[in-house]
Design an enzyme around this catalytic site. Structure first.
Site, PDB file in Angstrom:
ATOM      1  N   HIS A 224      57.831  98.344  88.557  1.00  0.00           N
ATOM      2  CA  HIS A 224      57.605  99.512  89.410  1.00  0.00           C
ATOM      3  C   HIS A 224      56.727 100.526  88.694  1.00  0.00           C
ATOM      4  CE1 HIS A 224      58.726 103.586  90.891  1.00  0.00           C
ATOM      5  NE2 HIS A 224      58.586 102.986  92.070  1.00  0.00           N
TER       6      HIS A 224
ATOM      7  N   ARG B 150      48.370 103.174 108.511  1.00  0.00           N
ATOM      8  CA  ARG B 150      49.563 102.416 108.850  1.00  0.00           C
ATOM      9  C   ARG B 150      50.616 103.367 109.402  1.00  0.00           C
ATOM     10  NH1 ARG B 150      52.786  99.534 104.097  1.00  0.00           N
ATOM     11  NH2 ARG B 150      53.402 101.678 103.630  1.00  0.00           N
TER      12      ARG B 150
ATOM     13  N   CYS C  87      45.328  94.413 101.629  1.00  0.00           N
ATOM     14  CA  CYS C  87      45.624  95.747 101.119  1.00  0.00           C
ATOM     15  C   CYS C  87      46.769  95.768 100.116  1.00  0.00           C
ATOM     16  CB  CYS C  87      45.892  96.714 102.264  1.00  0.00           C
ATOM     17  SG  CYS C  87      47.346  96.284 103.229  1.00  0.00           S
TER      18      CYS C  87
ATOM     19  N   GLU D 241      52.449  90.470 106.837  1.00  0.00           N
ATOM     20  CA  GLU D 241      53.261  90.532 105.616  1.00  0.00           C
ATOM     21  C   GLU D 241      54.546  89.741 105.729  1.00  0.00           C
ATOM     22  OE1 GLU D 241      54.004  94.734 104.919  1.00  0.00           O
ATOM     23  OE2 GLU D 241      53.852  95.146 107.059  1.00  0.00           O
TER      24      GLU D 241
ATOM     25  N   ASN E  67      51.756  92.332  99.018  1.00  0.00           N
ATOM     26  CA  ASN E  67      52.966  92.646  98.234  1.00  0.00           C
ATOM     27  C   ASN E  67      54.201  92.159  98.978  1.00  0.00           C
ATOM     28  OD1 ASN E  67      51.263  93.931  96.497  1.00  0.00           O
ATOM     29  ND2 ASN E  67      51.859  96.007  97.102  1.00  0.00           N
TER      30      ASN E  67
ATOM     31  N   ARG F 168      39.875  72.924  59.939  1.00  0.00           N
ATOM     32  CA  ARG F 168      39.880  74.127  60.775  1.00  0.00           C
ATOM     33  C   ARG F 168      40.542  73.837  62.116  1.00  0.00           C
ATOM     34  NH1 ARG F 168      33.617  75.563  61.225  1.00  0.00           N
ATOM     35  NH2 ARG F 168      34.468  77.650  61.621  1.00  0.00           N
TER      36      ARG F 168
ATOM     37  N   ARG G 169      49.071 105.144 103.685  1.00  0.00           N
ATOM     38  CA  ARG G 169      50.516 105.070 103.948  1.00  0.00           C
ATOM     39  C   ARG G 169      50.967 106.447 104.413  1.00  0.00           C
ATOM     40  NH1 ARG G 169      49.707 102.673  98.873  1.00  0.00           N
ATOM     41  NH2 ARG G 169      50.393 100.500  98.736  1.00  0.00           N
TER      42      ARG G 169
HETATM   43  P1  ADP Z   1      38.977  81.244  61.975  1.00  0.00           P
HETATM   44  O1  ADP Z   1      39.266  80.585  63.263  1.00  0.00           O
HETATM   45  O2  ADP Z   1      40.130  81.968  61.398  1.00  0.00           O
HETATM   46  O3  ADP Z   1      37.715  82.047  62.032  1.00  0.00           O
HETATM   47  P2  ADP Z   1      37.445  79.198  60.679  1.00  0.00           P
HETATM   48  O4  ADP Z   1      37.804  77.779  60.832  1.00  0.00           O
HETATM   49  O5  ADP Z   1      36.294  79.664  61.470  1.00  0.00           O
HETATM   50  O6  ADP Z   1      38.728  80.064  60.916  1.00  0.00           O
HETATM   51  O7  ADP Z   1      37.186  79.430  59.152  1.00  0.00           O
HETATM   52  C1  ADP Z   1      37.106  80.713  58.595  1.00  0.00           C
HETATM   53  C2  ADP Z   1      35.962  80.775  57.629  1.00  0.00           C
HETATM   54  O8  ADP Z   1      36.065  79.757  56.666  1.00  0.00           O
HETATM   55  C3  ADP Z   1      34.628  80.553  58.262  1.00  0.00           C
HETATM   56  O9  ADP Z   1      34.107  81.703  58.824  1.00  0.00           O
HETATM   57  C4  ADP Z   1      33.795  80.128  57.079  1.00  0.00           C
HETATM   58  O10 ADP Z   1      33.326  81.258  56.390  1.00  0.00           O
HETATM   59  C5  ADP Z   1      34.781  79.388  56.242  1.00  0.00           C
HETATM   60  N1  ADP Z   1      34.556  77.966  56.450  1.00  0.00           N
HETATM   61  C6  ADP Z   1      35.132  77.142  57.330  1.00  0.00           C
HETATM   62  N2  ADP Z   1      34.637  75.901  57.222  1.00  0.00           N
HETATM   63  C7  ADP Z   1      33.699  75.954  56.239  1.00  0.00           C
HETATM   64  C8  ADP Z   1      32.789  75.001  55.664  1.00  0.00           C
HETATM   65  N3  ADP Z   1      32.763  73.731  56.081  1.00  0.00           N
HETATM   66  N4  ADP Z   1      31.986  75.431  54.709  1.00  0.00           N
HETATM   67  C9  ADP Z   1      32.008  76.705  54.281  1.00  0.00           C
HETATM   68  N5  ADP Z   1      32.811  77.655  54.778  1.00  0.00           N
HETATM   69  C10 ADP Z   1      33.651  77.269  55.746  1.00  0.00           C
HETATM   70 MG    MG Z   2      36.008  81.356  62.545  1.00  0.00          MG
END
Ligand code: ADP
Ligand code: MG
Ligand code: MG
Length: 907
Positions: A481, A643, A863, A776, A799, A121, A587
């Site tokens: 702007h 001002r 301001c 300013e 500004n 992840r 202003r």
């Molecule tokens: P995102 O950042 O996209 O949410 P995650 O890393 O949180 O990605 O993963 C998405 C999903 O994958 C999680 O919400 C979970 O449901 C599943 N997941 C991630 N790691 C595990 C794990 N070790 N066991 C089971 N499910 C997992």
């Molecule tokens: Mg997640």
């Protein structure tokens, strides 16, 4: 003065220059991997948000609730990016962490009999779309899938896990197109008459896995990697690589996240939500994520792995049904959500999995939420005794609050987005397209709702802003702007919708295949940047009970005063309703722009002699006086800072080029009288023409050249104050402000003029009014001590101070240069939005300090636009400023931001 000395003491240390904030060290660090059990939420810079919070949860919920694992640090990612190769020692450290995880789990990665599987992840400091998706079930191959099947006695589960792994690894790590793989699932389903993924049996899943592998071979020219340690290595490096991927890079540009943060990689033991009807995966907020109401909300899917919940392949069930499906796990989850909220002191956004009835927590973070939910949570949390008022107020993103003050698109409305741009000024607006400011004015007078649509806007278009419901441009950013003026007026605005092709000549706007004409209905959402041609309903805002409560706490907590920039009674009243404590900037020039004023103003400017000029001024004086009376009445005795005239005079005259054309035409066919008049005008306008008006005859230079103009203005101010006092018994506290002072003699002269003119009419400086200056120009900051001897107050016009300090002409650098500078990482945001702390900010601090040295009672205000920007307000709190002044709609934002700044400083 006490406040200020204190600020000086603490301020200098806390104000870090923007560039140095949080950069990760360049040298290759030795420690690259941390077990979850070693981390904590404080380590988010090193472990990323996901890793730090998983570690924190492991500590507070216990290791049985959170699957074990380890985090590869953001520093490892940075080292990999810098060297273009795996950092020294990474492989060995991952091996060691893996061995510890295997020992804990009692399983080995790649064990053909009972394999350990992991997820990989990504997780940067802040959660960030564009990063690599998660890979689940890593460690499976043709041998261990049988082991998994036997160890669990669940062949369907084993093959479902394997096909998911091959699919995700192929797509996420090796870029096999997702559609091709999804198409294969559809094909197998159709072949077997299955409607849901869960209908597929073991045989079908085996078939799918084989098909996925064939596609993998075809796309990558390689066999699907069978060796688990090789799978893991590829996945880790792919996460690193995704940090520099196009999606992630462009997200970082838009959100001003520096490239050198890097991302962490989390490797975590799998738990299985796809083991049958007693298993599930889900997401849960500790409270309703849209309204903030106390009931937890979320989604879950039975017999599924996490990616199914978010990917939309199957429609999840609402969390409210979870209690019926899995009562025990539900009860546990409810308790954990409370524990997490109490621990983090904020609303939580979590991810969980239930494996055969056992609940596991996989993620938690502070919930991103719309303003109404943020406000509801903060007040409820205090009522429940969860947070103190000070703790509650800092959970709110002050920037989002403005959305509560504008109409919005009905949250239940469904619509398709035509295009989108920069969310430049919040709220939704709907109306017919007009391309010219004068058409907007005309339409508004006829009672029609219009949107002003232009490539970009200029000073001339401002009348159209007032008349339009909203503004849409194809160029420029948040500090263009159009954006500045729209925010100032509280008009919703979407800027820089660069896919729009606006043809002013033809009167069309094209995007994709759609061509729209003047008169077509359009809706913009200035809070999200979306544009739609669908007929969506808009709903009115409500300043609810909770928001009012938050604002009253903010007023108790803050030290900074909050005033407003307002030139009209209407704006003044609006700002007071939003809690403004006075006007920090009126202003006066806008008062001369109205149709009945402009001819008189022109006559004054074109006058050949002082006598003639005084004659014209005498006609303007009662008009200006009546404007001030309206303003003073609206402010009911509060402070009003006025001002004196600031802009160069030619702004009130026709453009030189237009006049030349008119004169040319008159020479051909006009009467002699008209021609003579035009030629005279042409000559005067020509003589007032300046190469660089911003640095020319403006500000107090006008007052020194033409003292009679400032005299007239002071007279109008004084007479208005007397009239209002007479009528209502409430005299405004007047502050007369001299613009663009450089030299102490400038303010000395102008102060004398103001004081003696007012004295002649019966008002005394010190008793009835005070005289101060805008700061300013950089020189004014440097000689603040000298200027302070003649000033009762300083008001930082940030500004112009930004323009003159940086030598940036706002309108000129905004488009090309600013974008490029952000791209090249010279800047991370516009200095016109958030104050440039090391440069302009340092000048402000110096002027404040030196001004107070000379005059301990000197009052200090801000301001410029920065007065409504939460990040800048935090700076002003620490720089010893007394009050900020901002546009009416920013007043509530500034009140909350000022309270947050005070809380942060105190802690
Ligand atoms: P995102 O950042 O996209 O949410 P995650 O890393 O949180 O990605 O993963 C998405 C999903 O994958 C999680 O919400 C979970 O449901 C599943 N997941 C991630 N790691 C595990 C794990 N070790 N066991 C089971 N499910 C997992
Ligand atoms: Mg997640
Ligand atoms: Mg994802």
């Amino acid at each position: 003065m006490r406040d200020f000395t204190h600020a000086r003491g603490t301020g200098a240390a806390r104000i870090a220059p923007v560039e140095s904030e949080g950069a990760v060290a360049a040298a290759v660090p030795t420690r690259l991997v941390y077990d979850f059990a070693e981390g904590s939420r404080e380590m988010r810079v090193l472990l990323g948000g996901k890793g730090a919070n998983v570690a924190e949860m492991t500590r507070i919920l216990g290791p049985d609730r959170v699957p074990g694992g380890f985090t590869i640090t953001t520093e490892a990612c940075v080292a990999y990016m810098n060297a273009g190769a795996e950092p020294e020692g990474l492989e060995a450290q991952v091996d060691a962490a893996l061995a510890r995880l295997e020992a804990r789990a009692g399983k080995r990665l790649g064990d053909p009999d009972d394999p350990l599987l992991v997820s990989v992840r990504s997780g940067a400091r802040d959660s960030m779309p564009g990063m690599l998706d998660t890979v689940l079930n890593l460690g499976l191959n043709d041998a261990s899938v049988h082991g998994l099947s036997e160890a669990t006695g669940n062949a369907r589960f084993a093959w479902d896990s394997y096909r998911r792994f091959v699919q995700m690894f192929g797509n996420v790590v090796r870029g096999v197109p997702g559609e091709r793989l999804e198409a294969e699932i559809a094909a197998v389903k159709a072949q077997r008459g299955a409607t849901l993924d869960t209908d597929l049996d073991v045989e079908a899943l085996e078939d799918l896995t084989a098909r996925f592998k064939a596609i993998f071979r075809e796309q990558t020219g390689e066999e699907f990697p069978a060796e688990p340690r090789d799978q893991l290595r590829q996945a880790i490096l792919a996460v690193f690589d995704s940090w520099m991927g196009a999606r992630a890079v462009s997200y970082r540009r838009i959100n001003r996240i520096p490239d050198d943060w890097g991302t962490a990689v989390n490797v975590q033991q799998m738990v299985y939500g796809n083991k049958g009807d007693t298993s599930c995966s889900g997401v849960a907020f500790s409270r309703d994520e849209v309204t903030g109401a106390p009931q937890p909300s979320g989604d879950f899917l039975v017999n599924a792995q996490g990616e199914d919940v978010v990917s939309g392949v199957r429609t999840p069930q609402d969390l409210s049904e979870f209690g019926e499906v899995m009562p025990a796990a539900h009860a546990e989850l409810m308790e954990i959500l409370q524990t997490l909220e109490r621990h983090y002191k904020d609303m939580q956004d979590t991810e969980f999995t239930v494996e055969e009835g056992r609940l596991y927590m996989l993620q938690t973070r502070n919930a991103k939420r719309p303003a109404q939910a943020a406000v509801r949570f903060a007040t409820d949390a205090v009522n429940e005794g969860l947070l103190t008022e000070a703790e509650a107020i800092v959970t709110i993103d002050a920037e989002t609050l403005e959305a509560l003050l504008h109409p919005t698109i009905d949250p239940h409305a469904e619509y398709s987005v035509l295009t989108s741009g920069v969310a430049a000024s919040p709220g939704a607006a709907q109306g017919e397209i007009v391309f010219e400011a004068r058409d907007a004015v005309e339409a508004a007078e006829a009672g029609r709702a219009v949107l002003l649509v232009r490539p970009f806007t200029e000073a001339d278009d401002v009348a159209g802003f007032h008349a339009a419901k909203g503004i849409l441009t194809s160029e420029g950013g948040k500090a263009s702007h159009a954006a500045l003026v729209a925010r100032g007026m509280g008009r919703p605005c979407v800027c820089g919708a660069s896919d729009l092709d606006i043809d002013l000549e033809a009167g069309t706007v094209a995007v994709g295949g759609t061509v729209l004409h003047a008169g077509d209905l359009l809706t913009i959402n200035g809070s999200t940047g979306e544009v739609t041609v669908d007929e969506v309903a808009l709903v009115d805002p409500e300043i609810g009970e909770s928001f009012l409560t938050i604002l009253s706490w903010a007023d108790d907590l803050r030290r900074l005063g909050v005033r407003t920039n307002a030139d009209t009674p209407e704006d003044a009243r609006k700002a007071r309703a939003f809690g403004a404590e006075g006007i920090g900037l009126c202003r006066t020039e806008h008062m001369f722009m109205a149709a009945d004023r402009l001819p008189k103003m022109k006559a004054m400017i074109l006058a050949e002699s002082e006598a003639e000029r005084r004659g014209a001024l005498a006609e303007l004086r009662p008009l200006q006086q009546s404007d001030f009376e309206g303003l003073f009445e609206a402010m009911e005795g509060l402070t009003v800072t006025i001002r004196l005239l600031d802009p160069p005079l030619h702004e009130f005259l026709p453009k030189l080029d237009d006049l030349k054309i008119q004169a040319e035409r008159a020479r051909h066919d006009g009467g002699a009288g008209e021609l003579a008049q035009l030629e005279h005008l042409l000559e005067r306008v020509g003589s007032l023409h300046e190469v660089n008006p911003m640095l020319g005859t403006r500000g107090c230079r006008l007052g020194i050249l033409y003292p009679e103009i400032y005299e007239m203005q002071v007279e109008a101010i004084v007479r208005a104050a007397l009239a209002v006092r007479e009528r209502t018994g409430l005299a405004p506290h007047l502050e007369v402000m001299i613009p663009l002072v450089n030299y102490e003699h400038e303010i000395e002269l102008m102060r004398d003029l103001v004081v003696s003119t007012a004295h002649g009419l019966g008002l005394e400086v010190g008793r009835d009014f005070s005289v101060g200056t805008m700061i300013e120009l950089p020189r004014a900051c440097l000689v603040a001590e000298r200027i302070a001897h003649h000033a009762d107050f300083f008001s930082f016009g940030t500004n112009d101070l930004t323009q003159t300090t940086l030598g940036f002409s706002r309108d000129d650098i905004e488009g090309r240069i600013l974008a490029k500078y952000i791209d090249r990482k010279i800047l991370d945001r516009s200095p016109f939005e958030t104050i440039d702390r090391p440069g302009v900010g340092e000048l402000v601090k110096m002027a404040a300090w030196n001004g107070r040295l000379a005059e301990p009672d000197l009052k200090l205000g801000v301001c410029g636009e920065h007065g409504g920007d939460p990040n800048s307000i935090d700076f002003f709190e620490n720089a010893g400023i007394d009050y900020v002044s901002c546009s009416p709609y920013r007043v509530p934002v500034a009140r909350v931001a000022a309270a947050q700044a005070a809380v942060r400083r105190g802690s």
